[in-house]
Design an enzyme around this catalytic site. Structure first.
Site, PDB file in Angstrom:
ATOM      1  N   GLU A   1      -1.847   0.396   4.087  1.00  0.00           N
ATOM      2  CA  GLU A   1      -2.124   0.223   2.673  1.00  0.00           C
ATOM      3  C   GLU A   1      -0.876  -0.304   1.973  1.00  0.00           C
ATOM      4  O   GLU A   1       0.248  -0.068   2.405  1.00  0.00           O
ATOM      5  CB  GLU A   1      -2.567   1.543   2.022  1.00  0.00           C
ATOM      6  CG  GLU A   1      -3.986   1.933   2.364  1.00  0.00           C
ATOM      7  CD  GLU A   1      -4.554   3.038   1.469  1.00  0.00           C
ATOM      8  OE1 GLU A   1      -3.943   3.386   0.440  1.00  0.00           O
ATOM      9  OE2 GLU A   1      -5.637   3.540   1.819  1.00  0.00           O
TER      10      GLU A   1
ATOM     11  N   HIS B   1      -3.585  -0.701  -5.429  1.00  0.00           N
ATOM     12  CA  HIS B   1      -3.335  -0.446  -4.011  1.00  0.00           C
ATOM     13  C   HIS B   1      -4.535  -0.931  -3.201  1.00  0.00           C
ATOM     14  O   HIS B   1      -5.586  -1.229  -3.763  1.00  0.00           O
ATOM     15  CB  HIS B   1      -3.005   1.029  -3.732  1.00  0.00           C
ATOM     16  CG  HIS B   1      -4.157   1.971  -3.858  1.00  0.00           C
ATOM     17  ND1 HIS B   1      -4.623   2.421  -5.077  1.00  0.00           N
ATOM     18  CD2 HIS B   1      -4.948   2.555  -2.924  1.00  0.00           C
ATOM     19  CE1 HIS B   1      -5.642   3.238  -4.882  1.00  0.00           C
ATOM     20  NE2 HIS B   1      -5.871   3.338  -3.583  1.00  0.00           N
TER      21      HIS B   1
ATOM     22  N   HIS C   1      -7.345  -0.644   0.098  1.00  0.00           N
ATOM     23  CA  HIS C   1      -8.120   0.251   0.950  1.00  0.00           C
ATOM     24  C   HIS C   1      -8.620  -0.572   2.131  1.00  0.00           C
ATOM     25  O   HIS C   1      -8.964  -1.741   1.947  1.00  0.00           O
ATOM     26  CB  HIS C   1      -9.339   0.811   0.215  1.00  0.00           C
ATOM     27  CG  HIS C   1      -9.072   2.060  -0.564  1.00  0.00           C
ATOM     28  ND1 HIS C   1     -10.093   2.820  -1.086  1.00  0.00           N
ATOM     29  CD2 HIS C   1      -7.929   2.693  -0.916  1.00  0.00           C
ATOM     30  CE1 HIS C   1      -9.582   3.863  -1.735  1.00  0.00           C
ATOM     31  NE2 HIS C   1      -8.278   3.796  -1.650  1.00  0.00           N
TER      32      HIS C   1
ATOM     33  N   ASP D   1      -7.107   9.378  -5.205  1.00  0.00           N
ATOM     34  CA  ASP D   1      -6.899   8.273  -6.150  1.00  0.00           C
ATOM     35  C   ASP D   1      -7.172   8.752  -7.573  1.00  0.00           C
ATOM     36  O   ASP D   1      -6.363   8.546  -8.482  1.00  0.00           O
ATOM     37  CB  ASP D   1      -7.845   7.098  -5.853  1.00  0.00           C
ATOM     38  CG  ASP D   1      -7.514   6.372  -4.560  1.00  0.00           C
ATOM     39  OD1 ASP D   1      -6.340   6.385  -4.138  1.00  0.00           O
ATOM     40  OD2 ASP D   1      -8.441   5.776  -3.979  1.00  0.00           O
TER      41      ASP D   1
END
Length: 158
Positions: free
Chosen positions: A38, A100, A102, A113
């Site tokens: 990630e 970010h 996934h 999150d």
């Protein structure tokens, strides 16, 4: 994959636009292979009433912690870029939120999150909701997160 640059909140009250360089940063960090970790960073841009222009997404730094299913952004590097942009723009380019990746085609926020977004939203000095973006392999998930609860989810605009 084609990420759209213009998005509208589900209530159509808020519009946002990603710069080409922001979308390119997202593309460079898509978790396309099974070994990709990630990635993430800050979203910097300007506010125009209820609308936002996202001008930059900071890239992961050497200090960030990156794993297959976890990204932990460390303050070093990201905050220096944000402060530099803030100063150079005389306060018009500011922190808008976080992004970010996934490792899924159509990403959705995890419980972690959500709790992190609420924590970050509560910390904002300007009391604005925080923009949260998850970059998947085929799509983006975008939400404007208030300090408590779920916020407005965005959909792409043609």
């Amino acid at each position: 994959m084609l990420f759209m640059s213009s998005w509208a909140a589900d209530d159509n009250r808020t519009l946002l636009h990603f710069s080409k360089s922001t979308l390119e940063t997202f593309r460079q960090h898509v978790q396309a292979s099974d070994s990709d970790c990630e990635a993430g960073g800050l979203l910097l841009g300007s506010v125009h009433g209820t609308h936002m222009l996202i001008e930059q997404a900071t890239a992961p730094t050497a200090w960030d912690r990156r794993f297959r299913y976890l990204f932990e952004r460390m303050p070093f590097g990201h905050e220096a870029i944000a402060m530099s942009r803030w100063g150079a723009s005389q306060g018009t380019v500011r922190y808008l939120g976080e992004w970010h990746t996934h490792p899924e085609d159509y990403p959705h926020p995890s419980g972690l999150d959500r709790s992190e977004w609420n924590r970050l939203s509560e910390k904002r000095r300007d009391r604005r909701a925080m923009l949260a973006v998850i970059v998947g392999r085929k799509a983006l998930y975008i939400e404007l997160v208030p300090s408590s609860g779920c916020g407005s989810v965005f959909i792409p605009v043609e």
